[in-house]
Design an enzyme around this catalytic site. Structure first.
Site, PDB file in Angstrom:
ATOM      1  CG  ASN A   1      27.767  -8.852   8.430  1.00 49.91           C
ATOM      2  OD1 ASN A   1      28.157  -9.843   7.831  1.00 49.91           O
ATOM      3  ND2 ASN A   1      28.501  -7.750   8.515  1.00 49.91           N
TER       4      ASN A   1
ATOM      5  CG  PHE B   1      30.219  -7.752  -3.810  1.00 55.33           C
ATOM      6  CD1 PHE B   1      31.567  -7.756  -4.138  1.00 55.33           C
ATOM      7  CD2 PHE B   1      29.434  -8.843  -4.160  1.00 55.33           C
ATOM      8  CE1 PHE B   1      32.126  -8.833  -4.814  1.00 55.33           C
ATOM      9  CE2 PHE B   1      29.987  -9.923  -4.832  1.00 55.33           C
ATOM     10  CZ  PHE B   1      31.333  -9.922  -5.157  1.00 55.33           C
TER      11      PHE B   1
ATOM     12  CE  LYS C   1      28.696 -10.765  30.617  1.00 52.28           C
ATOM     13  NZ  LYS C   1      28.244 -11.872  31.435  1.00 52.28           N
TER      14      LYS C   1
ATOM     15  CE  LYS D   1      30.581   2.603  -1.048  1.00 58.83           C
ATOM     16  NZ  LYS D   1      30.857   1.677   0.039  1.00 58.83           N
TER      17      LYS D   1
ATOM     18  CG  ASP E   1      27.423   0.150   6.725  1.00 60.12           C
ATOM     19  OD1 ASP E   1      28.445   0.134   6.025  1.00 60.12           O
ATOM     20  OD2 ASP E   1      26.316  -0.292   6.346  1.00 60.12           O
TER      21      ASP E   1
HETATM   22  O1  C5P Z   1      28.174   1.489   1.085  1.00 55.48           O
HETATM   23  P1  C5P Z   1      27.895   0.034   1.074  1.00 55.48           P
HETATM   24  O2  C5P Z   1      28.250  -0.630   2.366  1.00 55.48           O
HETATM   25  O3  C5P Z   1      26.540  -0.385   0.654  1.00 55.48           O
HETATM   26  O4  C5P Z   1      28.893  -0.505  -0.080  1.00 55.48           O
HETATM   27  C1  C5P Z   1      29.175  -1.839  -0.247  1.00 55.48           C
HETATM   28  C2  C5P Z   1      30.563  -2.019  -0.791  1.00 55.48           C
HETATM   29  O5  C5P Z   1      31.480  -1.212  -0.064  1.00 55.48           O
HETATM   30  C3  C5P Z   1      31.052  -3.425  -0.630  1.00 55.48           C
HETATM   31  O6  C5P Z   1      31.910  -3.727  -1.719  1.00 55.48           O
HETATM   32  C4  C5P Z   1      31.812  -3.378   0.697  1.00 55.48           C
HETATM   33  O7  C5P Z   1      32.807  -4.383   0.773  1.00 55.48           O
HETATM   34  C5  C5P Z   1      32.409  -1.983   0.681  1.00 55.48           C
HETATM   35  N1  C5P Z   1      32.537  -1.361   2.022  1.00 55.48           N
HETATM   36  C6  C5P Z   1      33.786  -1.032   2.513  1.00 55.48           C
HETATM   37  N2  C5P Z   1      33.898  -0.421   3.745  1.00 55.48           N
HETATM   38  C7  C5P Z   1      32.807  -0.149   4.467  1.00 55.48           C
HETATM   39  C8  C5P Z   1      31.534  -0.479   3.979  1.00 55.48           C
HETATM   40  C9  C5P Z   1      31.423  -1.091   2.761  1.00 55.48           C
HETATM   41  O8  C5P Z   1      34.793  -1.268   1.854  1.00 55.48           O
HETATM   42  N3  C5P Z   1      32.941   0.422   5.652  1.00 55.48           N
END
Ligand code: C5P
Length: 395
Positions: free
Chosen positions: A206, A319, A285, A337, A275
């Site tokens: 991203n 965040f 490749k 969380k 995610d």
């Molecule tokens: O669940 P979501 O991705 O929306 O949550 C965002 C928060 O969770 C952010 O603080 C991000 O840094 C953290 N996060 C994480 N590990 C992941 C996904 C998101 O620590 N795999």
């Protein structure tokens, strides 16, 4: 107005000190330049006098009584002695307490309010005697902006180039604006994107720039904390005085976080962690073939959620990058969380999206309290967030 005495010594990089003076003046510092005799062979004192709008000191003695008064009062007024560029000679003289010219004498009066940006030939930089002297000064609280790798004046490539103006100015700000509200605390911060490899040359990621996380690291350091920063790939300078760990994937970020979490009093998860990651990473490749292909993805570890399960007394800050129902979704995430604070931002807005220098957020605490932070530079937003963290500590 803060007063900086800029010591310029006899390195070929002495000419860069003119640009540095100019930038410090523009930032509103009162700059007084002290040159060693060798430095005057590279740049004329008049250059610094013109840029700093102050007299330049080049020797310990003068028959001019106005000058004598001037440099005694300078010692009283000086907030920071910055030596840039610093030769091996001045560093070693200060480490040994030698005072045989104005700059080394002045350094002896300054205690630890000294910041040194060395610049020299790479073999001199790696000389163990110099490194021992640097360690000795560091133990006494003198700070260094380490030189960079690159092309040196002698024609070779190596460590020894004067640090960039950005890094030197960052270090100056850090030293002069230091507070102690987070003294004794360790802050662990994740920043930037993660890259999930599909094959050796392709990945899922991203456009996160890391600016918010790096700003938090910088401000936490300025507030007196020990800061450990774990970052995905970004193009930003390492904030001054921060312990830095580079990672690429979400799994690597998770492993690094788990390694350092025990040290942390505060964990701020500012990284835009992918995610999903490919179920398999192809060693070769992938060849172009069918018009449509399917990529199987699996979820990455949710680092923040995992850490928050056993949070104990640690303060957890997450965040929430949302495009709609921003506050509601952020509150849900805060609860799910087990966080102390969540910072909600609207990614549908172009002016504050990924890569922007500014941000506008709402900080939500676990009691439901909300603070709307107006559109500000990310460093100022970081200050709001960390002041909220301080508020949680004090409750
Ligand atoms: O669940 P979501 O991705 O929306 O949550 C965002 C928060 O969770 C952010 O603080 C991000 O840094 C953290 N996060 C994480 N590990 C992941 C996904 C998101 O620590 N795999």
């Amino acid at each position: 107005m803060k007063t900086i005495v800029l010591g310029v010594t006899g390195s070929i990089a002495a000419y860069k000190a003119a640009g540095l003076t100019n930038q410090l003046i523009k930032l509103g510092y009162d700059v007084h330049v002290v040159m060693t005799t060798a430095a005057t062979s590279f740049v004329l004192p008049l250059t610094f006098q013109t840029l700093s709008r102050n007299p330049v000191i080049t020797s310990l003695f003068s028959s001019d009584s106005q000058f004598e008064i001037e440099h005694i009062s300078l010692a009283e007024r000086c907030d920071l002695l910055l030596i840039a560029p610093a030769t091996a000679n001045i560093i070693s003289k200060i480490a040994c307490g030698i005072a045989d010219d104005f700059l080394s004498t002045f350094a002896l009066t300054m205690g630890s309010q000294i910041l040194i940006a060395p610049a020299m030939n790479t073999r001199m930089w790696h000389n163990p005697i110099l490194q021992e002297n640097i360690q000795r000064l560091e133990q006494r609280g003198v700070q260094f902006v380490t030189p960079e790798y690159g092309c040196l004046a002698c024609g070779v490539k190596g460590d020894g180039r004067l640090a960039s103006f950005e890094r030197i100015i960052d270090a100056v700000g850090m030293t002069l604006l230091k507070e102690n509200v987070l003294q004794g605390k360790t802050v662990l911060i994740t920043a930037g994107p993660t890259l999930e490899m599909i094959d050796p040359v392709r990945y899922i990621s991203n456009p996160s720039s890391g600016k918010m996380g790096y700003s938090l690291a910088r401000v936490a350091k300025r507030m007196g904390a020990r800061v450990v920063l774990i970052s995905g790939p970004v193009c930003l300078d390492i904030p001054f005085g921060v312990e830095m760990h580079d990672v690429t994937t979400a799994c690597q970020m998770r492993d690094k976080v788990m390694k350092y979490i025990e040290l942390a009093d505060i964990f701020i998860s500012a990284a835009a962690v992918s995610d999903y990651m490919p179920v398999e990473v192809s060693k070769e490749k992938l060849k172009k073939g069918a018009d449509e292909i399917t990529l199987s993805l699996q979820s990455t570890p949710d680092i923040l959620r995992e850490v928050a399960v056993n949070k104990g007394n640690k303060i957890m800050v997450g965040f929430a990058a949302e495009s709609h129902n921003i506050v509601e979704n952020a509150v849900k995430k805060l609860k799910e969380k087990n966080l102390d604070l969540i910072v909600a931002n609207d990614i549908s807005r172009e002016d504050i999206g990924f890569g922007a220098d500014q941000n506008e957020v709402t900080i939500i605490d676990k009691r439901g309290g909300q603070e709307r932070v107006p559109l500000l530079a990310k460093e100022q937003v970081a200050e709001y967030i960390l002041r909220q963290v301080v508020g949680v500590i004090q409750k």
